[in-house]
Design a protein around this motif. Structure first.
Motif, PDB file in Angstrom:
ATOM      1  N   CYS A 115       0.876  -1.172   0.000  1.00 51.74           N
ATOM      2  CA  CYS A 115       0.000   0.000   0.000  1.00 51.74           C
ATOM      3  C   CYS A 115       0.912   1.219   0.000  1.00 51.74           C
ATOM      4  N   VAL A 116       0.768   2.086  -1.015  1.00 45.57           N
ATOM      5  CA  VAL A 116       1.663   3.236  -1.172  1.00 45.57           C
ATOM      6  C   VAL A 116       0.845   4.514  -1.283  1.00 45.57           C
ATOM      7  N   LYS A 117       1.288   5.555  -0.593  1.00 43.50           N
ATOM      8  CA  LYS A 117       0.615   6.854  -0.717  1.00 43.50           C
ATOM      9  C   LYS A 117       0.689   7.315  -2.176  1.00 43.50           C
ATOM     10  N   LYS A 118      -0.438   7.804  -2.704  1.00 43.82           N
ATOM     11  CA  LYS A 118      -0.511   8.221  -4.112  1.00 43.82           C
ATOM     12  C   LYS A 118       0.546   9.273  -4.452  1.00 43.82           C
ATOM     13  N   GLU A 119       0.894  10.111  -3.474  1.00 41.87           N
ATOM     14  CA  GLU A 119       1.848  11.195  -3.771  1.00 41.87           C
ATOM     15  C   GLU A 119       3.302  10.731  -3.712  1.00 41.87           C
ATOM     16  N   ASP A 120       3.550   9.496  -3.273  1.00 40.90           N
ATOM     17  CA  ASP A 120       4.920   8.985  -3.160  1.00 40.90           C
ATOM     18  C   ASP A 120       5.354   8.380  -4.500  1.00 40.90           C
ATOM     19  N   ALA A 121       5.583   9.283  -5.471  1.00 37.72           N
ATOM     20  CA  ALA A 121       5.877   8.855  -6.846  1.00 37.72           C
ATOM     21  C   ALA A 121       7.141   7.988  -6.941  1.00 37.72           C
TER      22      ALA A 121
END
Length: 153
Positions: A115-121
């Motif tokens: 699960c990755v934060k959307k902003e953590d490109a």
């Protein structure tokens, strides 16, 4: 590429693991390193493994993998961090490859989720490079995150 290896948390290295830290802008994406070690204990009934990432015998990162105990069963890469001082050198990519190889070798499940934060490109790019794709699942508790899945075999 210098020698990257995965080891376990031990009496000798846990303080070094606990002192790992990411860059300031990444702090909202991850638990502090000591919290990752603690989760390994908390999730012990889910076959949790805290993997210490070493480069030439220096602790440079840590990861936590647990197993989902409810359907769909699979691996959950809960935390994965490389210390800010060692980022941008390919160590994260090398370490992630080793983690995936270790899960393939264990072979309990055919996939691993993260699960990755959307902003953590940067993190999303790293996972996609290693075969993770968006599962389309949206966790109501984490609507600002993407659920990525990698088929191990």
């Amino acid at each position: 590429q210098n020698m990257i290896k995965l080891t376990e948390v031990t009496e000798e290295n846990w303080m070094a693991v606990a002192s790992l830290t990411v860059k300031e802008k990444q702090k909202g994406y991850l638990a502090p390193a000591i919290g990752i070690i603690a989760r390994g204990y908390v999730y012990r009934n889910c076959n949790a493994k805290v993997m210490v990432i070493e480069q030439d015998n220096t602790v440079i990162g840590v990861a936590l993998v647990r197993e989902f105990t409810d359907e769909p069963l699979g691996y959950d890469l809960q935390q994965f961090m490389i210390d800010g001082r060692y980022q941008g050198k390919g160590y994260g990519s090398a370490a992630l490859a080793l983690i995936l190889d270790a899960l393939r070798a264990e072979g309990h499940y055919d996939h691993v989720e993260v699960c990755v934060k959307k902003e953590d490109a940067e993190a999303i790019h790293l996972y996609e490079k290693h075969g993770f794709v968006d599962s389309g699942y949206v966790d109501e508790e984490a609507p600002d995150s993407r659920n990525l899945v990698c088929q191990l075999f």
